[in-house]
Structure formats: structure tokens, C-alpha cells
Design a protein around this motif. Structure first.
Motif, PDB file in Angstrom:
ATOM      1  N   SER A   1      44.706  36.741  49.150  1.00  0.00           N
ATOM      2  CA  SER A   1      43.250  36.895  49.162  1.00  0.00           C
ATOM      3  C   SER A   1      42.914  38.176  50.171  1.00  0.00           C
ATOM      4  O   SER A   1      41.877  38.587  50.116  1.00  0.00           O
ATOM      5  CB  SER A   1      42.580  35.918  49.385  1.00  0.00           C
ATOM      6  OG  SER A   1      42.913  35.431  50.717  1.00  0.00           O
TER       7      SER A   1
ATOM      8  N   VAL B   1      43.937  33.460  42.740  1.00  0.00           N
ATOM      9  CA  VAL B   1      44.086  34.240  43.735  1.00  0.00           C
ATOM     10  C   VAL B   1      45.395  33.832  44.515  1.00  0.00           C
ATOM     11  O   VAL B   1      45.421  32.688  44.847  1.00  0.00           O
ATOM     12  CB  VAL B   1      42.991  34.582  44.532  1.00  0.00           C
ATOM     13  CG1 VAL B   1      43.404  35.426  45.750  1.00  0.00           C
ATOM     14  CG2 VAL B   1      41.918  34.849  43.798  1.00  0.00           C
TER      15      VAL B   1
ATOM     16  N   MET C   1      45.239  42.795  47.331  1.00  0.00           N
ATOM     17  CA  MET C   1      44.954  41.263  46.732  1.00  0.00           C
ATOM     18  C   MET C   1      45.655  41.085  45.495  1.00  0.00           C
ATOM     19  O   MET C   1      45.967  42.101  44.610  1.00  0.00           O
ATOM     20  CB  MET C   1      43.139  41.234  46.290  1.00  0.00           C
ATOM     21  CG  MET C   1      42.969  40.244  45.566  1.00  0.00           C
ATOM     22  SD  MET C   1      41.162  40.159  45.327  1.00  0.00           S
ATOM     23  CE  MET C   1      40.987  38.762  44.335  1.00  0.00           C
TER      24      MET C   1
END
Lengths: 150, 102
Positions: free
Chosen positions: A76, A73, A1
Motif C-alpha cells: 500500500s 492491495v 503501490m
């Protein structure tokens, strides 16, 4: 991530993240570079407050909790090294195995104990280089069926 | 975890003294602690210094100076209710030396 910094000071924090006991005031300036991407090594969430553990611009040997609203983000997909834990008091955590198998792992890491610093060094190397490129769904299923067929 | 009280470290030079002043002036944040992230050492802290478990935090200076080749931060434990600060430590991290190819 992976996440990208969109702000680096307390002015941009929602009210529920303002917590002077933790040093988070409207005036706090954090060692983050707006626009820079950071790898997330662990996550903690409780009562709507989410912390990303990242190696910020003052990183020396441990990842530090940083308020999620200071980031967007950008990737993800989650790490294959992560495990999930839900504490009895409702705290939700994602982190690598050693963080959970030793309940004092993060205490010892931040205390600069050699073994834990070495473990994080290795985990960081793996997570920084993690390959998230997966084949398209139909190709992946086809491959899977080939391996399980007799 | 340790059992007894750990005395404060002292700065070794002027830059460390300045880093300490900056951190004590409020340029600091929590690494760990509070009700959602209880410190592993909290039983010892409560036994030695008092307070409630959820009021203890491990704090760090936000600044990290490079001093004599080491990245230096300051850590300490703090009781947020009574603003008691104890067991201050200078964390000096030296860069790793890459192994030489033989």
C-alpha cells in the motif's frame, strides 16, 4: 503501490461497477491473471468507484483503467512520483506529474503519440524499480536529526 | 487535438479483420470518457457528431493480437447513448529494439 489480481471477470464486480457504456457487464472477461501482481501507475476515484491504471496482460504502450474490486492491495505504499488532484466535480486522482501538467497527456498517450509514449515508458521504468524499503522510524529520525544539527 | 473528422482505418489483413469483428461484437471496454473522465477531444466530437460530452468514450478492443510482429489493438470513439462508433484506428505497437553495445 502493488496489487494482486483476485478475479478477472465481471461476475466478481459489485453492481456499482457494472456499466455497459464502459464495456463493464457481468460477462466481461479482462486480460488479467488471477494471482499475478501489477504495479499501479495512477488511480481515479469518483462516487465510490475506484479505478487502478495498470499494465494488464495485453499491455502494449499505455496503462488502462481497471476496476479496483478485482484486486487486493499487496503493497500500500504510494509512489514518490505521484501527485494528487481533486477535480471540481469530485473526481480524485493520483498520477505522475506529466499526467497533470498536460491536461491532454492521457489522451495523447492512448493515441500513441511518440513523446507521451516515451514519457510513460520512462515513468514505468522508474515506478517498476521503485525502492520502498525505508529504515525503521527511530533510525530515520536519528538520521534526519544528524543532517539538520549544527 | 484534431479539428476535423478522422476517417476510419481499415484492417490490413485477416487477423486484423477478425480482431475488428471481435471488438465490434462487444469484446471492448472504455479507455477514457464518461462524466468522470471527459475526453480531451470531446468538444470536437460533439461539434462533428453531436451528443453530450459525458456520453462520449474512447473504446478499445479487449483482445490484442500480435500480427506481423506488432501488438495490435483497435480504438474508436463511441457515443454510449446512441451507440454511434466513429474514427476507428488500428494501434500497432512494435517492440523496441534494444540498442547494441558498442
Amino acid at each position: 503501490m502493488r496489487i494482486r489480481c483476485i478475479a478477472n471477470n465481471g461476475e466478481h464486480l459489485p453492481e456499482n461497477y457494472i456499466d455497459p457504456a464502459r464495456g463493464y457487464t457481468k460477462k466481461v472477461e479482462l486480460p488479467l491473471t488471477v494471482g499475478k501482481e501489477y504495479v499501479v501507475y495512477a488511480i481515479r476515484a469518483w462516487q465510490g468507484v475506484v479505478w487502478y491504471y495498470i499494465c494488464d496482460d495485453n499491455y502494449s504502450y499505455y496503462p488502462i483503467q481497471t476496476p479496483a474490486p478485482l484486486f487486493e492491495v499487496v503493497d500500500s505504499r504510494v509512489s514518490k512520483y505521484w501527485q494528487f488532484m481533486l477535480d471540481p466535480n469530485g473526481v480524485l486522482r493520483f498520477a505522475f506529474e506529466q499526467w497533470f501538467t498536460d491536461p491532454y497527456f492521457y489522451d495523447k498517450l492512448t493515441d500513441q503519440e511518440e513523446a507521451e509514449v516515451e514519457i510513460f515508458d520512462r515513468v514505468k521504468e522508474l515506478m517498476d524499480a521503485e525502492d520502498f524499503s525505508f529504515p525503521p522510524l527511530d533510525v530515520a529520525v536519528e538520521k534526519l536529526r544528524e543532517t539538520v544539527s549544527v | 487535438m484534431n479539428q476535423g473528422a478522422i476517417p476510419d482505418d481499415s484492417p490490413r489483413n485477416l487477423p486484423e479483420q477478425l480482431l475488428l469483428q471481435d471488438a465490434k461484437a462487444g469484446n471492448c471496454r472504455a479507455i477514457q470518457g464518461g462524466p468522470d473522465d471527459i475526453l480531451g477531444d470531446v468538444s470536437r466530437l460533439v461539434a462533428l457528431y453531436g451528443g453530450n460530452s459525458e456520453d462520449w468514450y474512447k473504446m478499445t478492443s479487449i483482445q490484442a493480437f500480435t500480427i506481423n510482429g506488432a501488438s495490435v489493438q483497435i480504438h474508436w470513439f463511441e457515443n454510449a447513448q446512441i451507440l454511434q462508433q466513429v474514427e476507428l484506428k488500428f494501434k500497432r505497437q512494435y517492440p523496441k529494439i534494444a540498442p547494441k553495445n558498442l
